[in-house]
Design an enzyme around this catalytic site. Structure first.
Site, PDB file in Angstrom:
ATOM      1  N   ASN A 174       3.939  -5.154 -12.701  1.00 13.18           N
ATOM      2  CA  ASN A 174       3.101  -5.088 -11.499  1.00 13.18           C
ATOM      3  C   ASN A 174       3.922  -5.596 -10.310  1.00 13.18           C
ATOM      4  OD1 ASN A 174       1.257  -5.579  -9.469  1.00 13.18           O
ATOM      5  ND2 ASN A 174      -0.265  -6.529 -10.805  1.00 13.18           N
TER       6      ASN A 174
ATOM      7  N   HIS B  72      -2.641   1.680  -8.108  1.00  9.55           N
ATOM      8  CA  HIS B  72      -1.789   0.495  -8.158  1.00  9.55           C
ATOM      9  C   HIS B  72      -1.419   0.229  -9.616  1.00  9.55           C
ATOM     10  CE1 HIS B  72      -0.297  -3.475  -8.109  1.00  9.55           C
ATOM     11  NE2 HIS B  72      -1.404  -4.031  -8.551  1.00  9.55           N
TER      12      HIS B  72
ATOM     13  N   CYS C 299      -2.148  -6.429  -3.539  1.00  3.40           N
ATOM     14  CA  CYS C 299      -1.751  -5.159  -4.171  1.00  3.40           C
ATOM     15  C   CYS C 299      -2.330  -3.939  -3.442  1.00  3.40           C
ATOM     16  CB  CYS C 299      -2.167  -5.146  -5.632  1.00  3.40           C
ATOM     17  SG  CYS C 299      -1.635  -6.612  -6.502  1.00  3.40           S
TER      18      CYS C 299
END
Ligand code: ACO
Length: 310
Positions: free
Chosen positions: A267, A237, A113
């Site tokens: 996500n 993020h 990520c």
């Protein structure tokens, strides 16, 4: 001093929208549980599309906005942990699809990520003044999710974001990258591994994530000799609303400066920051001259932050 500037952005989100109620088809869960623990309402899953196809679509949009020739791209990096093949890389497939120049570096970065932040940092170190790069974050995480594990499968989605960036003479750009080798908190098996699904210790990742964002913001501000008040928007993020809110409260940052769109996409790992940047521009929440900090954290465990003037 020269530094990266974003010239234009683009995103591609697959059509298949999966609501929290849809997730009940796979696991014992509820809209209420997912919303209250994560903030996520919907996510999108690719329907037969390859990672490189999504990456190419996002890249085309960014390139359209940049109003430059594809031959003006001097570097192409894709941040991903869900590429289609061990080789060729997603970046090489994008190069093929777009007929990018053959005398430029083209490669993927695997920093989970944090991948897009790593890609920007590497790009800033590689480009010469006046050169442009195509930086993409793209994930097809739905193919590496265990749809019998309710603690992970509800969290993630697919998507792609891209940016054309240019190294400019007076560009303001600072970046930091770090990692702590750790396989226990977050793990996805490799191509030959039996357990090629996402495994996660949620509580450990939560602790790491909140610490990483705080560290990423504080250290980049120190490096740039600036304060929180100099920053117009913080783009973290997009893993979980509780992670972002926790940091916002702990650091006393203004709530309206913490961008959040994870409710729509879940996500999307390496794609989350470029998708967020594209929405920031589209919704006119930022404009030229503003300063933003973007922070990534994820598997590896990796973290990275950058401060840039738009
Ligand atoms: N639906 C319903 N119940 C669930 C679900 C679900 N989807 N998932 C887990 N549960 C249950 C658990 O089984 C557990 O039940 P039990 O008490 O009977 O065993 C209960 O909910 C509580 O589980 P916890 O893991 O304690 O739930 P928690 O409140 O900690 O929330 C979460 C879990 C959201 C994963 C949290 O730990 C978290 O936010 N962690 C951060 C991790 C994260 O966001 N990762 C994103 C990917 S990593 C990255 O991007 C870097």
């Amino acid at each position: 001093m020269s530094g990266l500037r974003i010239v234009s952005t683009g995103r591609y989100i697959p059509e298949k929208c999966i609501t929290n109620d849809d997730m009940k088809r796979f696991v014992d869960t509820s809209d209420e549980w997912i919303r209250s623990r994560t903030g996520i309402v919907t996510r999108y899953h690719a329907d037969g599309e390859k990672t490189y196809e999504m990456a190419t679509k996002a890249a085309k949009k960014a390139l359209e906005g940049a109003k430059i020739s594809y031959d003006d791209i001097s570097l192409c990096i894709v941040a991903t942990v869900s590429g289609d093949y061990a080789t060729p890389s997603v970046a090489c497939m994008v190069q093929r699809e777009l007929s990018l120049r053959e005398d430029i570096p083209v490669f993927d970065i695997n920093a989970a990520c944090s991948g897009f932040i790593y890609a920007l940092g590497v790009c800033d170190r590689m480009l010469d003044e006046g050169e442009n790069a195509l930086i993409i974050g793209c994930e097809r995480l739905s193919k590496i999710l265990d749809f019998t594990d309710r603690s992970t499968c509800v969290l993630f989605g697919d998507g792609a974001g891209a940016a054309v960036v240019k190294k400019e003479k007076n560009g303001i750009f600072y970046s930091l990258m770090g990692a702590t080798g750790n396989k226990e908190a977050l793990f996805v098996g490799g191509v030959n591994e039996e357990e090629s699904y996402v495994h996660m210790n949620g509580a450990e990742v939560f602790r790491f994530a909140t610490g990483a964002i705080e560290k990423g913001i504080k250290r980049i501000l120190e490096k740039a000799n600036m304060s929180e008040d100099d920053i117009d928007m913080f783009v973290c993020h997009q893993a979980n609303a509780r992670i972002i809110s926790h940091v916002q409260r702990r650091m006393h940052l203004p709530k309206e400066k913490m961008f959040m769109n994870l409710q729509k996409y879940g996500n999307t790992s390496g794609a989350s920051i470029p998708i967020a940047l594209d929405e920031l521009f589209e919704q006119k929440l930022v404009k030229e001259g503003m300063k933003i900090i973007a922070v990534g954290f994820g598997g590896g465990l990796t973290w990275g932050s950058c401060l840039m003037e738009l």
